[in-house]
Design a protein around this motif. Structure first.
Motif, PDB file in Angstrom:
ATOM      1  N   SER B  49      -6.066   2.339   2.586  1.00 31.62           N
ATOM      2  CA  SER B  49      -4.720   2.674   2.681  1.00 31.62           C
ATOM      3  C   SER B  49      -4.165   2.300   1.550  1.00 31.62           C
ATOM      4  CB  SER B  49      -3.957   2.022   3.797  1.00 31.62           C
ATOM      5  OG  SER B  49      -3.833   0.731   3.562  1.00 31.62           O
ATOM      6  N   THR B  50      -3.138   2.966   0.885  1.00 35.54           N
ATOM      7  CA  THR B  50      -2.608   2.939  -0.346  1.00 35.54           C
ATOM      8  C   THR B  50      -2.137   1.336  -0.460  1.00 35.54           C
ATOM      9  OG1 THR B  50      -1.460   4.992  -0.278  1.00 35.54           O
ATOM     10  CG2 THR B  50      -0.715   3.518  -1.872  1.00 35.54           C
ATOM     11  N   ASN B  69      -8.257   9.553   6.697  1.00 33.41           N
ATOM     12  CA  ASN B  69      -8.204  10.123   5.383  1.00 33.41           C
ATOM     13  C   ASN B  69      -8.862  11.334   5.116  1.00 33.41           C
ATOM     14  OD1 ASN B  69      -6.426   7.959   4.484  1.00 33.41           O
ATOM     15  ND2 ASN B  69      -8.131   6.712   3.348  1.00 33.41           N
ATOM     16  N   ASP B  72      -6.914  14.090   7.244  1.00 30.26           N
ATOM     17  CA  ASP B  72      -5.791  14.361   6.328  1.00 30.26           C
ATOM     18  C   ASP B  72      -5.862  15.133   5.126  1.00 30.26           C
ATOM     19  OD1 ASP B  72      -4.523  12.665   8.076  1.00 30.26           O
ATOM     20  OD2 ASP B  72      -4.213  11.166   6.719  1.00 30.26           O
ATOM     21  N   ASP B  76      -3.894  18.517   4.707  1.00 29.26           N
ATOM     22  CA  ASP B  76      -2.781  18.753   3.790  1.00 29.26           C
ATOM     23  C   ASP B  76      -2.661  19.994   3.094  1.00 29.26           C
ATOM     24  OD1 ASP B  76      -0.951  18.209   1.650  1.00 29.26           O
ATOM     25  OD2 ASP B  76      -1.970  16.209   1.179  1.00 29.26           O
ATOM     26  N   THR B 250       2.598  12.581  -8.630  1.00 26.90           N
ATOM     27  CA  THR B 250       2.640  12.012  -7.415  1.00 26.90           C
ATOM     28  C   THR B 250       1.014  11.903  -6.952  1.00 26.90           C
ATOM     29  OG1 THR B 250       3.051  14.012  -6.253  1.00 26.90           O
ATOM     30  CG2 THR B 250       5.029  12.410  -6.566  1.00 26.90           C
ATOM     31  N   ASN B 252      -1.798  10.491  -4.110  1.00 29.24           N
ATOM     32  CA  ASN B 252      -2.278   9.739  -3.029  1.00 29.24           C
ATOM     33  C   ASN B 252      -3.690   9.200  -3.399  1.00 29.24           C
ATOM     34  OD1 ASN B 252      -3.036   8.848  -0.676  1.00 29.24           O
ATOM     35  ND2 ASN B 252      -2.172  10.363   0.393  1.00 29.24           N
ATOM     36  N   GLN B 255      -6.469   9.514  -0.650  1.00 31.19           N
ATOM     37  CA  GLN B 255      -6.650  10.868  -0.328  1.00 31.19           C
ATOM     38  C   GLN B 255      -7.690  11.339  -1.659  1.00 31.19           C
ATOM     39  OE1 GLN B 255      -3.804  12.727   1.422  1.00 31.19           O
ATOM     40  NE2 GLN B 255      -4.559  14.889   1.028  1.00 31.19           N
TER      41      GLN B 255
END
Lengths: 319, 289
Positions: B49-50, B69, B72, B76, B250, B252, B255
């Motif tokens: 996770s971040t 992940n 997602d 996304d 930005t 992630n 991901q």
């Protein structure tokens, strides 16, 4: 074929005429077959390699912003602009510095790995695979790992975490100019990606060396280690070494992916292809300047390649 | 004396040998660890996770593995993962097939079919080897945009098929192909096409596989040309997609690492199952730069 030729002297004139008619037809068939086989490639070569270069040469004499059918002739203007453009000249310097850093390090690393793998007695295939595996990675993926994890400038980056354990403050690897840490990032990424490739070449060459030569050297009193390496291994690897140096340099000329992804368009480390990309495909769409720059670069590379071939005694066609 | 010396020497040699071997093995193990770190990071960050990644200190492996992940990534709407994987697959497969077809035919003609212009054409092919293809991407883009092939499979694939180097490799290979096989085929009445397709190609499986593997990897990993040609998001290859998110504001991080791991999966499979051909292909391409 050979049976027919040996039979030929014995046959009567009538058959001889038939044969020559046959062979004319054979030559026609042969020429037709030649063109059929080579046409797809030849057409593509002309349309997608030679014609673009020719058109580019044409564009380089015009003011061609945002158009590929320009009307305003500027003579050698684009060339003088490019050659006096500080950014373009500095990109040529960047690219020379890069070649000077990456070619020797790759050479040493790949030869070193090949010698280690060659002499190991256990799990040789495993070690070979490990060093070769990065070949399957793209420069984009390597840039991602290097930029966002290993050499991430923040505290949680891997290199900075390790430095933190010995009490060193985090370093912003890609933004630091003094010392220019970005070279460490750029060079290690490419080294990781390509060392295994060249290792395979050295490994093949090492396995071709006759072991009796080493035994003879031993009998003659050569000390194993550096002496044997310097006087036996290295000279025998000469053809492969030359290939590796040339291939490595040719790959360095085309440096784009890791610079683009690691550094974006920063002025301090922008090789020619990155600069030309922004010039021709950025907001300016300046195909005239971009073409002139491409041709200058192509000319430099062609000259260097030919000179290098001459110096290293390599590159005769057909061998 | 004479009888003793060899054993004494042999003994001394084996001791130094053993030390050298041990040291060599130790260095190899260290290098192995170093070379595997990037792969480790790909998996560690992709499944974290971040919060795990940005936490102070180093978590060797995420405490609770974030398998979602992966899900997602494909759900996304901001990331065109599926379409770019599909684009990469189509481009790499068609580029490989096209290159093999076009370049093997040309290489065969240059090696085996006599023609008065054969040499001139061969020199025209060799001349292209002096200038790396990437350097002329501006001119190539000019042609592709004039043809209307921007953001189009044709623009991604067709200009990449005409590799002078691959033709050169095929020519060299066919020069060493046993002539007797071809002559037997000709006596049996096969023409050039028949000989090539029925005799030469089926007997060149290893070489063709080696070139295919190398071409596929190069095409899958290509970046500059797809970046130039695939301007619409719908045409992005997976490398262009990854690059876009590396340079985005930005990010992630988990991901993105998951996406990178997914993107190298096809090549890791190629690597595992076709390594023999890959090694052979590398040796072939390296024999003559």
């Amino acid at each position: 074929m050979s049976e027919q030729t040996t039979a030929a002297p014995g046959v009567r004139p009538a058959t001889g005429r038939l044969r020559s008619a046959n062979s004319t037809r054979a030559i026609h068939g042969q020429r037709r077959a030649f063109w059929l086989f080579i046409a797809p490639f030849l057409i593509g070569l002309v349309v997608f390699v030679y014609f673009p270069i020719a058109w580019s040469a044409f564009l380089s004499f015009f003011d061609a912003q945002g158009t590929v059918t320009p009307t305003k002739f500027v003579g050698l203007g684009n060339y003088t602009t490019m050659l006096t453009d500080k950014a373009f000249v500095s990109s040529l310097v960047t690219f020379s510095a890069f070649a000077l850093l990456i070619v020797p390090t790759t050479f040493v690393m790949s030869l070193f790995l090949a010698m280690l793998v060659n002499r190991v007695r256990v799990a040789r295939a495993f070690f070979r695979s490990v060093f070769f595996l990065p070949t399957a990675c793209s420069y984009v993926v390597a840039s991602l790992i290097w930029k966002l994890s290993i050499f991430n400038g923040v505290r949680f980056g891997m290199a900075n975490t390790l430095l933190g354990w010995i009490g060193v403050e985090p370093i912003s690897w890609l933004a630091s100019l003094d010392p220019p840490w970005y070279w460490l990032v750029i060079v290690t990424a490419r080294l990781w990606l390509q060392a295994g490739f060249y290792m395979i070449l050295f490994l093949a060459a090492l396995q071709n060396i006759n072991p009796e030569l080493y035994e003879a050297a031993y009998v003659d009193g050569a000390k194993p280690g550096w002496q044997v390496f310097r006087h036996i291994t290295l000279p025998l690897l000469r053809p492969t070494s030359i290939s590796v140096l040339l291939l490595c340099l040719i790959a360095a000329y085309q440096a784009f992916d890791e610079f683009y992804n690691l550094l974006g368009a920063v002025e301090y480390a922008r090789p020619p292809l990155v600069y030309l990309y922004h010039l021709a495909l950025g907001s300016q769409q300046n195909f005239g300047l971009g073409s002139a720059g491409s041709l200058i670069l192509a000319a430099i590379i062609a000259v260097v390649t030919v000179l290098q071939g001459k110096i290293l005694g390599f590159g005769k066609p057909g061998d | 004396m004479d009888a003793h010396q060899p054993t004494a020497v042999g003994y001394r040699r084996s001791v130094t040998d053993r030390i050298a071997n041990g040291a060599g093995l130790a260095v190899l193990l260290v290098m192995t660890l170093l070379f595997l770190i990037p792969f480790y990071l790909l998996i560690r960050n992709g499944l974290a996770s971040t919060k795990d990644i940005t936490a102070p200190g180093w978590t060797l492996f995420p405490r609770d593995v974030q398998w979602h992940n992966l899900v997602d990534l494909f759900n996304d709407p901001e990331v065109p993962m599926l379409s770019s994987l599909r684009n990469s697959a189509i481009v790499a497969v068609l580029t490989t097939a096209g290159t093999l077809l076009v370049c093997s035919l040309a290489g065969y003609a240059l090696a085996r079919i006599n023609h008065p212009h054969s040499n001139k054409i061969f020199y025209a092919v060799l001349a292209t080897l002096m200038i790396p293809g990437a350097v002329t991407f501006v001119p190539s883009f000019v042609i592709v945009s004039w043809l209307g092939w921007v953001s189009d499979y044709r623009g991604l694939i067709i200009p990449a098929l005409f590799s002078g180097f691959t033709v050169f490799l095929f020519r060299q290979y066919f020069l060493s192909f046993p002539k007797e096989l071809e002559e037997a085929a000709r006596i049996d009445g096969l023409g050039y096409g028949g000989t090539f397709w029925r005799i030469v190609v089926p007997n060149s499986g290893n070489f063709i596989a080696a070139i295919a593997v190398i071409t596929f990897i190069q095409s899958w990993n290509a970046f500059l040309w797809p970046l130039v040609v695939a301007q619409d998001e719908s045409a992005w290859t997976v490398q262009v997609t990854l690059s876009t998110f590396i340079t985005a504001q930005t990010i992630n991080i988990p991901q993105l690492f998951m996406a990178a791991a997914v993107s190298i999966l096809p090549l890791v499979l190629v690597f595992v199952f076709l390594q023999r051909y890959l090694v052979q292909g590398v040796a072939q391409t390296g024999l003559k730069g």
